[in-house]
Scaffold this motif. Sequence first.
Motif, PDB file in Angstrom:
ATOM      1  N   ARG A   1       0.824  -1.194  -0.005  1.00 13.96           N
ATOM      2  CA  ARG A   1      -0.109   0.087  -0.147  1.00 13.96           C
ATOM      3  C   ARG A   1       0.751   1.314   0.089  1.00 13.96           C
ATOM      4  O   ARG A   1       0.691   2.207  -0.529  1.00 13.96           O
TER       5      ARG A   1
ATOM      6  N   LEU B   1      -6.788  -5.557  -4.544  1.00 17.81           N
ATOM      7  CA  LEU B   1      -6.776  -4.173  -4.680  1.00 17.81           C
ATOM      8  C   LEU B   1      -7.530  -3.575  -5.742  1.00 17.81           C
ATOM      9  O   LEU B   1      -8.212  -2.733  -5.491  1.00 17.81           O
TER      10      LEU B   1
ATOM     11  N   LEU C   1      -7.741  -0.216   4.569  1.00 18.65           N
ATOM     12  CA  LEU C   1      -7.642   0.427   3.156  1.00 18.65           C
ATOM     13  C   LEU C   1      -8.992   1.249   2.799  1.00 18.65           C
ATOM     14  O   LEU C   1      -8.802   2.290   2.387  1.00 18.65           O
TER      15      LEU C   1
END
Length: 620
Positions: free
Chosen positions: A45, A97, A137
Motif C-alpha cells: 500500500r 486491490l 484500506l
Amino acid sequence: MQEKVSFQVVTEHARSIAFLIADGVLPAKDGRGYILRRLMRRAIRHARRLGIDGPVLPATTASVIGNLGDVWPELTAQAALIEQVVTAEEESFTRTLAQGTRLLDAAISRTQGSGSAALPGETAFELADTYGFPLELTVEAAREAGLTVDEERFATLLDEQKKRAKAGGKAKTAEALRKMDTYRELAARLPRTEFLGYDHLTAEATVTGLISDGTVVPSAGAGSEVELTLDRSPFYAEAGGQIGDTGTLTMADGTRLEITDTRYGLEGFRVHSARVLEGELHTGTSGEAQVDAERRAGLMRSHSATHILHAVVMATLGDHARQQGSLVEPDRLRFDFAHFTALTPDQLHRIEQAVNGHVLDDPEVRAWHADRAEAEAAGAIALFGEKYGERVRIVDIGDFSRELCGGTHVAHGSQVGAFRLLSESSIGSNLRRVEALTGHGTLRHLDTERRLLNELAGLLGTRPTDAPGTLRKRLDALAAAQEKLARLRADELRQQAGQLAAQAQSIGRGQLVVQRVTGIAPDELRGLAADTLGRLGHGTAIVILGTEHDGKALLAAAISPDLHQDGTQASQILTQAARTVGGGSGGRGPLASAGGRRPEALNEALNLASEGATGLLSEH
C-alpha cells in the motif's frame, strides 16, 4: 513527510518480511502467517502511495538479502523461496486491490453524491467479507476523499455474522458438552486404559464403563449403540491423522460386540464406539478384544508412507513445506502442507518416484522414547497443532525421517508396498493437499487402470502400448473432419440465407422475410436471421424465423439499423409471438430471440409476428 514515512514502511517491512519467510513463515489467515501478510500488504500500500505501480517486494527483499546475507546466511539460503512467496502474495493482493478499489471508488462517489459525510458500514463490510478488501484500506481511501467510515456499523455487522455462525453450531455444542460431562464423570473414577496396540492386536480386557445415549448405564442389550471403556485395549484411538481402530469384543458369556471406532473422549481417556450384536453387555465383564488386523495393516502402511512423503516433500520443495494436517486411512492418505504455488507435473512425478525409491530401499522403522528437548535436539519434527508431553515417542524411518508420533507403523519400509499419488490441489492460501494410495489401494488402482487401458486398446483395435498414439491420430482426424463439416455447414447456412432473402416481400418501402425453417440448431437460428438480413441490402428490412427443436418452439428476429436507430427493439416484434408459444423473448438491440414449450403454436406465432412487422414497415 508522508513520502518519507511510506519509504521507511516499505524498506523496514521488507527486512521483516525476508527474515520471517527465511524462518519458515508463510502468509496465512491467522498466527504468524497473518502478521506476515499484514506486513506485506502494508508495504505494498505504501509503495503505491509512492507512485510505484509495479511489483515492489521482490526487489526490496532481494536488496535485504544482498545487504545482510553475509551476516545471516539463512537469508541467502532461502533467497529463491523468499522471491517466490513475495511475488505470489503481491500478485494476489494486487488483484484484490484492483477489484476492491473499483467497488470502493464507486461507493465513495455515491456517498459524495448523496451529501453524506460517512461511507456506510454495510459497504465496508461487503468489501471485507465478500472481496477480502481490508477495512483499514477502506478507511484510508475514505479519509483521502474527505469521508469517514461508519466503523461502528461495520463492527455490528461483523458481530452479527459471528453470532449467526455461533448459533448454527449451538445444538451440536450442547450435545458435545453433555457427552463431555459424561466422559468427565467416568474419567474421574476410572483408571486410564492401558494401550497394548503397538505390540498386540488381541488382548483380554474388562469393560470398566458403559455409555448409552450420553448416559452412564450398567448394561446394554442386543442392537444397542454404545460407548465403552476398557482397562486395557489393543485398539488405537484416532490421533495424529490416523483414524481409530475397529474390530470385535467377545465376552466370556458369549455376548458379542462390533467395535466401530476408537477415539479419545478426553485427553488420555480412550472411548470405544460399539454395537451389541448379540447377548447383553454388563459393566465389569471380561472378554477378548480383537483389532481388525487387515484394516490395521492398511493404516500402518499409510501412516509410514505419510512420514516418508513428508520427508520427500520437504526435500523437494524446501523446509517450509511442512505438514499442516493429514488423514491416515487403510491404504489411503491425505497430506496437507505449506506451499505457495501448485506443484508441477514434474515435481509430482519426482515426489512419487522418491517415495517409492525409499520404500524399495526397505529402511528399518524404529520407535523410541525421549524427553521433548532431547528429541528436538536430535532433529525430530514436531507437527504444528499437535499436543506433546515432556516424554515423547519418536518414529525413525531409515536415516531420512524422524518425527514425534504416537501412531502405528510398519516394521520395514517395503511393507508400505507401492505408492501412487492421485491428486494435488489448493485448500487455502499457501496450503496444498495431495491424496495418495498405498499397498492394496495402489494395486487395485493400477489394476483398474490396466483394465481401462486394455478396454481402450480393444476399442481402438491396437495394442495397449500403441493406444495413446492411435487415439491421438483418431482425434486429429476427427478434429479435421469436424472442421470440414463446420465449413460445409457454414456454406449451407449461407446458401439458405440467400434463398430466404430471395423470398422477401416488399412492404411499403421495406422488405420482410417470415419463414418457418427446419434442421436448424438453436445456436444457428439467430445467425441465420442476421445473415438473411444482411443479404437484403442497406434498406429497411425485418427478418423473422421460427423452428421446432427438441420439443420447443424457437424464434429469432433481426431488424435493419434504421429501425433500431428510430427506437425499435427486435424483441418488441417477438413479444406477442413468444407468449403464444408459452415463453418470452430476450435480447436488446437489432437482434432478438424467443422460445416456448408449445411448438404446435409456432405457425400462429409467426403469423402474429408477421402482422406486427408488416404494420411497422407500413408506418415507416
